[in-house]
Write an enzyme that holds these catalytic residues in place. Sequence first.
Site, PDB file in Angstrom:
ATOM      1  N   LYS A 114       1.911 -13.356 -58.515  1.00  0.00           N
ATOM      2  CA  LYS A 114       0.875 -14.093 -57.801  1.00  0.00           C
ATOM      3  C   LYS A 114      -0.197 -13.168 -57.212  1.00  0.00           C
ATOM      4  CE  LYS A 114       3.419 -18.326 -57.136  1.00  0.00           C
ATOM      5  NZ  LYS A 114       4.727 -18.055 -57.760  1.00  0.00           N
TER       6      LYS A 114
HETATM    7  C1  LIG Z   1       5.315 -18.846 -58.741  1.00  0.00           C
HETATM    8  C2  LIG Z   1       6.357 -18.183 -59.577  1.00  0.00           C
HETATM    9  C3  LIG Z   1       6.717 -18.688 -60.844  1.00  0.00           C
HETATM   10  C4  LIG Z   1       6.156 -19.979 -61.394  1.00  0.00           C
HETATM   11  O1  LIG Z   1       4.793 -19.886 -61.700  1.00  0.00           O
HETATM   12  P1  LIG Z   1       3.911 -21.222 -61.881  1.00  0.00           P
HETATM   13  O2  LIG Z   1       2.515 -20.752 -62.025  1.00  0.00           O
HETATM   14  O3  LIG Z   1       4.139 -22.024 -60.638  1.00  0.00           O
HETATM   15  O4  LIG Z   1       4.423 -21.909 -63.097  1.00  0.00           O
HETATM   16  C5  LIG Z   1       7.632 -17.966 -61.602  1.00  0.00           C
HETATM   17  N1  LIG Z   1       8.190 -16.829 -61.122  1.00  0.00           N
HETATM   18  C6  LIG Z   1       7.870 -16.327 -59.918  1.00  0.00           C
HETATM   19  C7  LIG Z   1       8.534 -15.073 -59.465  1.00  0.00           C
HETATM   20  C8  LIG Z   1       6.941 -16.974 -59.098  1.00  0.00           C
HETATM   21  O5  LIG Z   1       6.632 -16.461 -57.894  1.00  0.00           O
END
Ligand SMILES: *Cc1c(COP(=O)(O)O)cnc(C)c1O
Length: 468
Positions: A114
């Site tokens: 993220k």
């Molecule tokens: C947010 C997250 C996901 C999922 O991603 P999306 O964009 O919500 O599909 C997968 N793995 C981790 C470690 C995350 O923080």
Amino acid sequence: MTSPLRYLSTRGAQAPLPFQDAVLCGLADDGGLLVPETLPDARPYLDDWKGLSYADLAFAVMRLFAPDFPAHRLRALLSDAYASFEGDDPAPVRPLEGDLWLLELFHGPTLAFKDFALQVLGRLFAEILSARGEKLNIVAATSGDTGSAAICGVRGQERVGIFVMHPHGRVSPLQERQMTSVLDGNVFNIALEGSFDDCQNLMKKLFGDLPFKREYRLGAVNSVNWARIASQIVYYFYAAFRVMEETGKDEVQFAVPTGNFGDILAGWYAKRMGLPVRRLVLATNENDILARFFHTGRYVKGEVVRSLSPSMDIQVASNFERWLFERLGRDPLATAAAFETFAATGEYVLPGAVKGAIDREIVAAACDRQRTLATIAKHYRAQGILLDPHTAAGVFAAKQYDTGSTPTICLATAHPAKFPAAIREALGEDVPEAHHPVLDALADAPTRMAVLPNDCETVRAFVAEHAK
Ligand SMILES: *Cc1c(COP(=O)(O)O)cnc(C)c1O
């Protein structure tokens, strides 16, 4: 000269917006999600893009989506954002086994993918708001990774306040400390006496109160914000170029651990822009609404269960709306009707869906607790590579669709040290790879948070009191 790219709502009832307004607005006022009017064609650029550094490639891709943002400022902001990552390469690719590759997306400041988007979004907010002389108050709900990455992206900013609600006592102690140890004056952690769903409901109530939303200029940082998707498109190009060069193949597949459908959607857009991607493998945990949909064409809500991969513990995936809008021929009325039906009945059936042949571009697999643990243990013992539980679900899903001829790139979405309990359960012991100095350093860090009751009035008053 065609007019610069603008953004439309999937529900059709909002006038098209330029990029900068789309970034500030987050969700469209008609309840839809913003999508680009036309998707840029990357094919003429592929050869030129191959050799670019990560930050230069990010600039080349993002400028296509942000024609109204000053180009030299965009370039500077992206260099700065990716300089906050550890090491020379923000997105290293390495072989896992056979024709499976790992794309490590956890070298940013909060150790999850993220950061790729939120380090950029925080800087976009700062630039746009200072040019306009405006302020913004971000209200977010988190079950873990989003909160810390969003806080890290905007901490210390003069024109942005951030209010992050998490369910009191129900996020992991490590995740809680990652958020609450940020003591900048513009950061407010709210530990809500309720569940994650209560946090999300409260957030929706605050955004739904339009006079309040306008008075306090509420903004969104979850993946409904288009800038997050645009930032994530970049690493699909970057990784595909690396793996095609290493293997001599002219196409790749991606396997993507999925919760809100944001990350995989970025890969789907990259394919649509002309990146040679054979298909995308969607991975879920036991919360498998999306895996079920891509097998049956039926989108049916279930109960959220707690898994080893909490960032994927989601039943209603907000970005699915962007995909469905395209699938329904960009018909905003059909899209709005689909989500009205789903909201009313908890179920939506894709018209004309043929079971087992829902989509040629996206295939899916769900990975349960035992398989997650087994996948972590297997790769640690065989290759000495420690996968976090989200990544393990992606690797498991990739293996269900291994072609033996097309390399598959599995997105490694978090550093394993963020999930020490799952690692210990998988391996039966603590191992050095399950630690990271950034997290160890939090052990004695001072923290600050406000514990508030699950009551809209109280939270509204808290935001009003501390807002920018
Ligand atoms: C947010 C997250 C996901 C999922 O991603 P999306 O964009 O919500 O599909 C997968 N793995 C981790 C470690 C995350 O923080």
